[in-house]
Design an enzyme around this catalytic site. Sequence first.
Site, short mmCIF file in Angstrom:
data_model
loop_
_atom_site.label_atom_id
_atom_site.label_comp_id
_atom_site.label_asym_id
_atom_site.label_seq_id
_atom_site.Cartn_x
_atom_site.Cartn_y
_atom_site.Cartn_z
N GLU A 200 39.92 31.47 51.75
CA GLU A 200 41.34 31.56 51.38
C GLU A 200 41.56 32.97 50.88
O GLU A 200 41.20 33.31 49.75
CB GLU A 200 41.67 30.54 50.27
N CYS B 270 48.50 34.97 46.11
CA CYS B 270 48.15 35.16 47.52
C CYS B 270 49.37 34.94 48.41
O CYS B 270 49.57 35.63 49.39
CB CYS B 270 47.03 34.22 47.92
P1 NAD Z 1 37.77 39.17 44.67
O1 NAD Z 1 37.44 38.98 46.09
O2 NAD Z 1 37.51 40.49 44.06
O3 NAD Z 1 36.99 38.12 43.75
C1 NAD Z 1 37.05 36.73 44.00
C2 NAD Z 1 35.77 36.08 43.51
O4 NAD Z 1 34.68 36.58 44.28
C3 NAD Z 1 35.43 36.38 42.05
O5 NAD Z 1 34.86 35.23 41.46
C4 NAD Z 1 34.38 37.47 42.17
O6 NAD Z 1 33.50 37.51 41.08
C5 NAD Z 1 33.65 37.04 43.42
N1 NAD Z 1 32.91 38.10 44.08
C6 NAD Z 1 33.16 39.45 44.06
N2 NAD Z 1 32.23 40.11 44.76
C7 NAD Z 1 31.38 39.19 45.25
C8 NAD Z 1 30.23 39.24 46.08
N3 NAD Z 1 29.74 40.40 46.53
N4 NAD Z 1 29.62 38.08 46.41
C9 NAD Z 1 30.09 36.90 45.99
N5 NAD Z 1 31.16 36.78 45.18
C10 NAD Z 1 31.81 37.91 44.82
O7 NAD Z 1 39.30 38.76 44.56
P2 NAD Z 1 40.25 38.86 43.28
O8 NAD Z 1 40.64 40.29 43.12
O9 NAD Z 1 39.65 38.13 42.13
O10 NAD Z 1 41.49 37.98 43.78
C11 NAD Z 1 42.55 38.53 44.44
C12 NAD Z 1 42.51 38.21 45.91
O11 NAD Z 1 42.40 36.80 46.11
C13 NAD Z 1 43.78 38.61 46.62
O12 NAD Z 1 43.50 39.20 47.85
C14 NAD Z 1 44.50 37.28 46.81
O13 NAD Z 1 45.43 37.27 47.86
C15 NAD Z 1 43.37 36.35 47.05
N6 NAD Z 1 43.76 34.96 46.79
C16 NAD Z 1 43.92 34.10 47.85
C17 NAD Z 1 44.34 32.79 47.65
C18 NAD Z 1 44.52 31.86 48.80
O14 NAD Z 1 44.56 30.67 48.58
N7 NAD Z 1 44.63 32.33 50.04
C19 NAD Z 1 44.60 32.36 46.35
C20 NAD Z 1 44.43 33.24 45.29
C21 NAD Z 1 44.00 34.54 45.53
#
Ligand code: NAD
Length: 480
Positions: A251, A285
């Site tokens: 997502e 998102c």
């Molecule tokens: P992010 O990708 O930086 O982090 C998300 C999660 O992934 C966090 O728990 C983080 O610790 C983890 N993570 C980071 N690096 C990782 C790695 N190398 N391996 C495994 N896990 C890792 O995203 P964010 O900045 O926290 O969230 C914002 C993004 O999320 C935006 O792009 C937003 O659109 C998206 N989002 C999507 C939805 C949806 O349902 N489509 C909902 C909410 C947010």
Amino acid sequence: MNELWFDPARVAIGGDWAATDRTLPVVDPSTGETVAQIARGTANEVDAAVRAAQTALDGPWGALDATDRGRLLTRLGRLVEDRAEVLARIEAQDVGKPLKQARADALALARYLEFYGGAADKLMGETIPYRPGYTVYTLREPHGVTAHIVPWNYPMQIIGRSVGAALAMGNACVIKPAEEASLTALAFVRLAQEAGFPTGAINIVPGLGEEAGAALSAHPGVQHISFTGSVPVGSLIQAAAARNVVPVTLELGGKSPQLVFEDADLDAALPFLVNAGLQNAGQTCSAASRILVARRRYDQVVDRMAARYRAVSVGPALSDPDVGPLISARQREVVQSYLDRAADLTLAAEGRIAADAPAGGHYLAPRLLSGVTADHLLAREEIFGPVQVVIPFDDEDEAVAIANGTDFALVAAVWTDSGARQMRLAKRLRGGQVFLNTYGAGGGVELPFGGVGKSGHGREKGFEALYGFSTLKTVAAHHG
Ligand code: NAD
């Protein structure tokens, strides 16, 4: 933080809340102050959590029938509802989310648990007509240990929709919440223990993405990964899942459009046009970050949106403004860097930050930008802040081309009185959800949700999620 009734600097593995020697600060985005410490889990804790989940599957949790799993989820939903106010205050301070939005998230979490509690024993297999002498049927079974990697913007909603559905199908979960916002996820696991979930059914390891998150996504004991977050990390997660050949739900981000046609009811549309862009300070998102307007009504829509922008209140989350701070100083810099590249656009309106907002908070005045063309950087990339662009179009074909013209395709909305146009565009627009004369900002608990293209793949929410969190087995009996 006064509201915390538990020690957040612990990880929950197999029913034990273990202390770790390394911690991460919890920063209140409204003040910039550190208000608590959470554990910084590592590969060791992740490994122990995955093993605890597998033990639960091999033991009491795996032995529970679907009805009893549903009862536990329903009980947990009631506990969440009872604590909604406390959870909302915790979230407001952890995420910088205005209280009423944080309260809505807590109640959505309760509703997810109620929904999936009720659904747990209602997903059935089929019997398949086959050759004479055979009886063939299908069984829906859990994947096993499921990993849930959660972002900071909607922790409670995302846990509700992914962990709720996974538990309903009998999986055992390991949650890795975001380092910026782990508190309500930790509270959720505490409440699950109170509700009586068997040891190891739900485990949580807070920590950094590149440490705990990477260890969890690469762990060979994980049989399904649900990831919500950014495109670059989603791509890493899919690569990790590929190495272990496990299914993954991604997502990811969005650049969702709302299309306003000449015959639209503007009074009905206006609150949705603006609120869906500014909810959670635009860090959503499914934020409606692009507003596409028929040229003849362009100036009118910009003027009316601008008037709403000027009335928007921006301030500390606990004072319950319309818009709170951004999650971090880093996120504010990211958004500001986009604004720095918008000198060629018209600033149609700017919101005002409350005079008494603490100086250390991560505030950014909401911006409405007009005079935008579809190929502009700010019209194509996800900004993830309180910024909306308004783009004119000349006819339906151009509107569809612009709407479908980014790498993302998550949600879209169409405002028009024409029933024929509604039906046409529902088919022509790319995305996981299309709203007609409304905008769901992610939609309700019951509505399947997910993306196309760089917005990801797989569906969560609604009944559909139960298929994703289970696997199908076909049984063929030859009895002559
Ligand atoms: P992010 O990708 O930086 O982090 C998300 C999660 O992934 C966090 O728990 C983080 O610790 C983890 N993570 C980071 N690096 C990782 C790695 N190398 N391996 C495994 N896990 C890792 O995203 P964010 O900045 O926290 O969230 C914002 C993004 O999320 C935006 O792009 C937003 O659109 C998206 N989002 C999507 C939805 C949806 O349902 N489509 C909902 C909410 C947010």
